[in-house]
Enzyme design. Sequence first.
Site, short mmCIF file in Angstrom:
data_model
loop_
_atom_site.label_atom_id
_atom_site.label_comp_id
_atom_site.label_asym_id
_atom_site.label_seq_id
_atom_site.Cartn_x
_atom_site.Cartn_y
_atom_site.Cartn_z
N ASP A 190 -16.01 -49.68 -18.25
CA ASP A 190 -16.27 -48.62 -19.24
C ASP A 190 -16.02 -49.24 -20.61
OD1 ASP A 190 -16.10 -46.46 -20.97
OD2 ASP A 190 -15.11 -45.15 -19.51
N HIS A 191 -17.10 -49.39 -21.37
CA HIS A 191 -17.00 -50.11 -22.64
C HIS A 191 -16.22 -49.33 -23.69
CE1 HIS A 191 -17.72 -53.46 -25.09
NE2 HIS A 191 -19.00 -53.65 -24.89
#
Length: 457
Positions: free
Chosen positions: A429-430
Amino acid sequence: MSNIIEVKVPDIGDFSEVEVIELLVAAGDTIKAEQSLITVESDKASMEIPSSAAGIVKSLKIKVGDKVKQGSVILEMDAAQAAAAPAAAPASTPAATPPAPAPSPVVAPPAAAAPAAVAQPDRAPAALSASLASAPVERHSPTEAYADANVPARNLPHASPSVRKFARELGVNLGVVMGTGDKHRITQDDVRQFVKQALATGAGAPAVGGSVGGLSVLGWPKVDFAKFGPTEVKPLSRIKKISGANLHRNWVMIPHVTNNDAADITDLEALRVTLNQENQKSGIKITMLAFLIKAVVAALKKFPEFNASLDGDNLVLKQYYHIGFAADTPNGLVVPVIRDADRKGVIEVATETSDLARQARDGKLSPAQMQGGCFSISSLGGIGGTSFTPIINAPEVAILGVSRSSHAPVWDGKAFQPRLMLPLSLSYDHRVIDGASAARFNAYLAALLADFRRIAL
Ligand code: CAO
């Protein structure tokens, strides 16, 4: 004075046993006669079971997943308090058996041609989305509003159980949907059009089942496939429907990036083969997945932001290590969880994964066995592939995809050596994890797998 009665499942036609898929009321609810209490589903149809009496629910005698048949007790009710209830329905005899509910197909039949030409509800789009957004969250039970005797009959949503269920799943208040069917009956397509229009305005953010608002996308293409060749319609399994909705939300809401790397597992595979030969008699097979779980735990300890969940503006860092693994079953994908993997040895982890995978295939996993995961592993190594993009299992923030290992020439500084290389695809999850951290995590994991002694450090 109380008058406790049991409300039972009435004659449900041809079905001997059906599964409870929804509870529509809870203890303490005031309900009216004919109000829907539960939704049941057979392999062919779903139906709502109405109440034979009015009163206050004392206790529910069934739960979601139970199998029921004619005569099964649904709940106990205080029928005497019905008269005192503010919006009580006209009295009905407690013992009276409600009319058998009409089954409705689980999967909606293909929409008729009419809706395309159907007049839309006569409201401005903004008002529509506002209505959708303000669709009441029924405090007592989702069906209560529909059964409210105070609502003039002409205002009651006129829709079949399957349409009401469809509307509930999307969070649509049928009270604001204009029915285009016979006598203003609300059809599934009316609900679909209503949602489409609300989404198109971009104002329906939290309204539609908590889905992403503001997405202005084309409607799903509706094709009569039979025009092009023979077809067969097969309903999605329950697991597929549930996991599909989760995967869809995760894919749409999490900014995924996947980092691909490869681990040299030549020595680890040799160790695994030796251990399995030595332990042949025990009947326990030490799998690559078990080594991966232990290596992942070590990497999570070094990179704690991978063992976390987003909670608004906070990151919840976990101090426990529960590792999920994707298991392929005849009915679809499930993710059982190995709890406290940090406190277990490779052999214990291998035994537990094989146990859980068996239970998963037999459809015997309990919800508790699939909860509390910190990080997931999806191994397709036994099947094939060179890399893939696993979808993060929210609220986790990363997932490791493992593909099939193969021999590749690796340069050792002097010559190419044949080494067994295992592809690692780490989706993250950036919002939580930077690309550099992901590359470090994956490289560290690869180093652990290349020399498993490092786990002890
Ligand atoms: N590379 C090469 N071979 C591999 C391997 C890898 N990475 N991982 C396993 N194998 C081999 C094993 O050596 C074994 O071979 P043998 O039968 O010759 O010993 C065979 O594949 C089966 O492996 P296994 O018994 O160790 O099982 P597994 O750990 O591969 O899989 C499980 C267990 C539960 C993960 C698996 O049954 C499964 O369901 N996999 C699918 C997961 C999935 O669907 N993921 C996608 C989710 S996203 O859509």
